[in-house]
Design a protein around this motif. Structure first.
Motif, PDB file in Angstrom:
ATOM      1  N   SER A  14       0.843  -1.196   0.000  1.00  0.00           N
ATOM      2  CA  SER A  14       0.000   0.000   0.000  1.00  0.00           C
ATOM      3  C   SER A  14       0.875   1.242   0.000  1.00  0.00           C
ATOM      4  CB  SER A  14      -0.909   0.005   1.227  1.00  0.00           C
ATOM      5  OG  SER A  14      -0.138   0.209   2.395  1.00  0.00           O
ATOM      6  N   GLN A  15       0.309   2.346  -0.397  1.00  0.00           N
ATOM      7  CA  GLN A  15       1.052   3.608  -0.459  1.00  0.00           C
ATOM      8  C   GLN A  15       1.571   3.996   0.917  1.00  0.00           C
ATOM      9  OE1 GLN A  15       1.740   5.161  -3.290  1.00  0.00           O
ATOM     10  NE2 GLN A  15       2.891   6.744  -2.292  1.00  0.00           N
ATOM     11  N   LYS A  16       0.776   3.767   1.943  1.00  0.00           N
ATOM     12  CA  LYS A  16       1.197   4.125   3.301  1.00  0.00           C
ATOM     13  C   LYS A  16       2.379   3.271   3.739  1.00  0.00           C
ATOM     14  CE  LYS A  16      -0.517   4.880   7.941  1.00  0.00           C
ATOM     15  NZ  LYS A  16      -1.644   4.810   8.847  1.00  0.00           N
ATOM     16  N   THR A  17       2.309   1.984   3.445  1.00  0.00           N
ATOM     17  CA  THR A  17       3.406   1.096   3.812  1.00  0.00           C
ATOM     18  C   THR A  17       4.681   1.500   3.078  1.00  0.00           C
ATOM     19  OG1 THR A  17       1.849  -0.713   4.152  1.00  0.00           O
ATOM     20  CG2 THR A  17       4.151  -1.303   3.858  1.00  0.00           C
ATOM     21  N   GLU A  18       4.549   1.802   1.815  1.00  0.00           N
ATOM     22  CA  GLU A  18       5.712   2.214   1.028  1.00  0.00           C
ATOM     23  C   GLU A  18       6.271   3.533   1.546  1.00  0.00           C
ATOM     24  OE1 GLU A  18       6.853   3.104  -3.618  1.00  0.00           O
ATOM     25  OE2 GLU A  18       5.062   1.937  -3.153  1.00  0.00           O
ATOM     26  N   SER A  19       5.405   4.467   1.882  1.00  0.00           N
ATOM     27  CA  SER A  19       5.855   5.760   2.402  1.00  0.00           C
ATOM     28  C   SER A  19       6.562   5.596   3.745  1.00  0.00           C
ATOM     29  CB  SER A  19       4.670   6.701   2.580  1.00  0.00           C
ATOM     30  OG  SER A  19       4.095   6.993   1.339  1.00  0.00           O
ATOM     31  N   SER A  20       6.029   4.745   4.601  1.00  0.00           N
ATOM     32  CA  SER A  20       6.665   4.545   5.905  1.00  0.00           C
ATOM     33  C   SER A  20       8.003   3.844   5.741  1.00  0.00           C
ATOM     34  CB  SER A  20       5.748   3.770   6.852  1.00  0.00           C
ATOM     35  OG  SER A  20       5.512   2.471   6.366  1.00  0.00           O
ATOM     36  N   ARG A  21       8.095   2.952   4.768  1.00  0.00           N
ATOM     37  CA  ARG A  21       9.365   2.261   4.500  1.00  0.00           C
ATOM     38  C   ARG A  21      10.400   3.252   3.996  1.00  0.00           C
ATOM     39  NH1 ARG A  21      13.118  -1.003   5.780  1.00  0.00           N
ATOM     40  NH2 ARG A  21      14.068  -2.143   4.077  1.00  0.00           N
ATOM     41  N   ILE A  22       9.995   4.144   3.113  1.00  0.00           N
ATOM     42  CA  ILE A  22      10.912   5.167   2.605  1.00  0.00           C
ATOM     43  C   ILE A  22      11.371   6.069   3.738  1.00  0.00           C
ATOM     44  CG2 ILE A  22      11.056   7.233   1.143  1.00  0.00           C
ATOM     45  CD1 ILE A  22       9.275   5.681  -0.878  1.00  0.00           C
ATOM     46  N   ALA A  23      10.453   6.464   4.606  1.00  0.00           N
ATOM     47  CA  ALA A  23      10.809   7.319   5.734  1.00  0.00           C
ATOM     48  C   ALA A  23      11.809   6.621   6.656  1.00  0.00           C
ATOM     49  CB  ALA A  23       9.556   7.708   6.514  1.00  0.00           C
ATOM     50  N   GLU A  24      11.604   5.340   6.903  1.00  0.00           N
ATOM     51  CA  GLU A  24      12.522   4.576   7.743  1.00  0.00           C
ATOM     52  C   GLU A  24      13.906   4.486   7.093  1.00  0.00           C
ATOM     53  OE1 GLU A  24      14.302   2.324  10.659  1.00  0.00           O
ATOM     54  OE2 GLU A  24      12.431   3.475  10.734  1.00  0.00           O
ATOM     55  N   LEU A  25      13.944   4.254   5.801  1.00  0.00           N
ATOM     56  CA  LEU A  25      15.226   4.188   5.095  1.00  0.00           C
ATOM     57  C   LEU A  25      15.941   5.539   5.106  1.00  0.00           C
ATOM     58  CD1 LEU A  25      14.207   1.937   2.078  1.00  0.00           C
ATOM     59  CD2 LEU A  25      15.670   1.295   4.002  1.00  0.00           C
ATOM     60  N   GLU A  26      15.179   6.620   5.009  1.00  0.00           N
ATOM     61  CA  GLU A  26      15.784   7.952   5.071  1.00  0.00           C
ATOM     62  C   GLU A  26      16.370   8.220   6.448  1.00  0.00           C
ATOM     63  OE1 GLU A  26      12.538  10.385   3.723  1.00  0.00           O
ATOM     64  OE2 GLU A  26      13.169  10.229   1.628  1.00  0.00           O
ATOM     65  N   ARG A  27      15.665   7.775   7.502  1.00  0.00           N
ATOM     66  CA  ARG A  27      16.200   7.923   8.866  1.00  0.00           C
ATOM     67  C   ARG A  27      17.479   7.111   9.029  1.00  0.00           C
ATOM     68  NH1 ARG A  27      10.701   7.974  10.219  1.00  0.00           N
ATOM     69  NH2 ARG A  27      10.651   5.716  10.514  1.00  0.00           N
ATOM     70  N   GLN A  28      17.467   5.902   8.527  1.00  0.00           N
ATOM     71  CA  GLN A  28      18.666   5.063   8.614  1.00  0.00           C
ATOM     72  C   GLN A  28      19.820   5.687   7.845  1.00  0.00           C
ATOM     73  OE1 GLN A  28      17.658   1.168   7.168  1.00  0.00           O
ATOM     74  NE2 GLN A  28      16.765   0.524   9.116  1.00  0.00           N
ATOM     75  N   ASN A  29      19.533   6.218   6.680  1.00  0.00           N
ATOM     76  CA  ASN A  29      20.561   6.854   5.867  1.00  0.00           C
ATOM     77  C   ASN A  29      21.186   8.035   6.608  1.00  0.00           C
ATOM     78  OD1 ASN A  29      22.066   7.091   3.457  1.00  0.00           O
ATOM     79  ND2 ASN A  29      20.741   8.763   2.797  1.00  0.00           N
ATOM     80  N   GLU A  30      20.354   8.834   7.249  1.00  0.00           N
ATOM     81  CA  GLU A  30      20.862   9.973   8.015  1.00  0.00           C
ATOM     82  C   GLU A  30      21.741   9.497   9.170  1.00  0.00           C
ATOM     83  OE1 GLU A  30      21.717  13.783   8.658  1.00  0.00           O
ATOM     84  OE2 GLU A  30      20.512  13.041   6.985  1.00  0.00           O
ATOM     85  N   GLN A  31      21.310   8.440   9.842  1.00  0.00           N
ATOM     86  CA  GLN A  31      22.098   7.878  10.939  1.00  0.00           C
ATOM     87  C   GLN A  31      23.448   7.366  10.420  1.00  0.00           C
ATOM     88  OE1 GLN A  31      21.342   7.956  14.186  1.00  0.00           O
ATOM     89  NE2 GLN A  31      23.259   6.961  14.708  1.00  0.00           N
ATOM     90  N   PHE A  32      23.442   6.701   9.273  1.00  0.00           N
ATOM     91  CA  PHE A  32      24.688   6.196   8.699  1.00  0.00           C
ATOM     92  C   PHE A  32      25.630   7.343   8.331  1.00  0.00           C
ATOM     93  CE2 PHE A  32      22.215   2.270   7.121  1.00  0.00           C
ATOM     94  CZ  PHE A  32      22.453   1.610   8.310  1.00  0.00           C
ATOM     95  N   LYS A  33      25.074   8.436   7.824  1.00  0.00           N
ATOM     96  CA  LYS A  33      25.899   9.596   7.484  1.00  0.00           C
ATOM     97  C   LYS A  33      26.562  10.164   8.732  1.00  0.00           C
ATOM     98  CE  LYS A  33      23.375  11.176   3.394  1.00  0.00           C
ATOM     99  NZ  LYS A  33      22.526  12.255   2.859  1.00  0.00           N
TER     100      LYS A  33
END
Length: 56
Positions: A14-33
């Motif tokens: 679903s769009q919501k699931t995909e959006s939440s997954r993208i948000a989680e990946l963006e948070r992880q990416n920021e943490q990795f940076k």
């Protein structure tokens, strides 16, 4: 009738699931940076300490 197993339907997220997954990946990416920047600073510090100790 037998169902053709090759024609399994793939579940579309679903769009919501995909959006939440993208948000989680963006948070992880920021943490990795942040972690990467910290490791680079630590590497520079250790290199400077090593040079100072070898000069003494």
């Amino acid at each position: 009738m037998m169902e053709d197993k090759r024609k399994k339907r793939t579940k579309i997220p679903s769009q919501k699931t995909e959006s939440s997954r993208i948000a989680e990946l963006e948070r992880q990416n920021e943490q990795f940076k942040l972690e990467n920047d910290l490791l680079k600073k630590w590497q520079r510090f250790v290199a400077q300490e090593s040079r100072q100790n070898s000069d003494s």
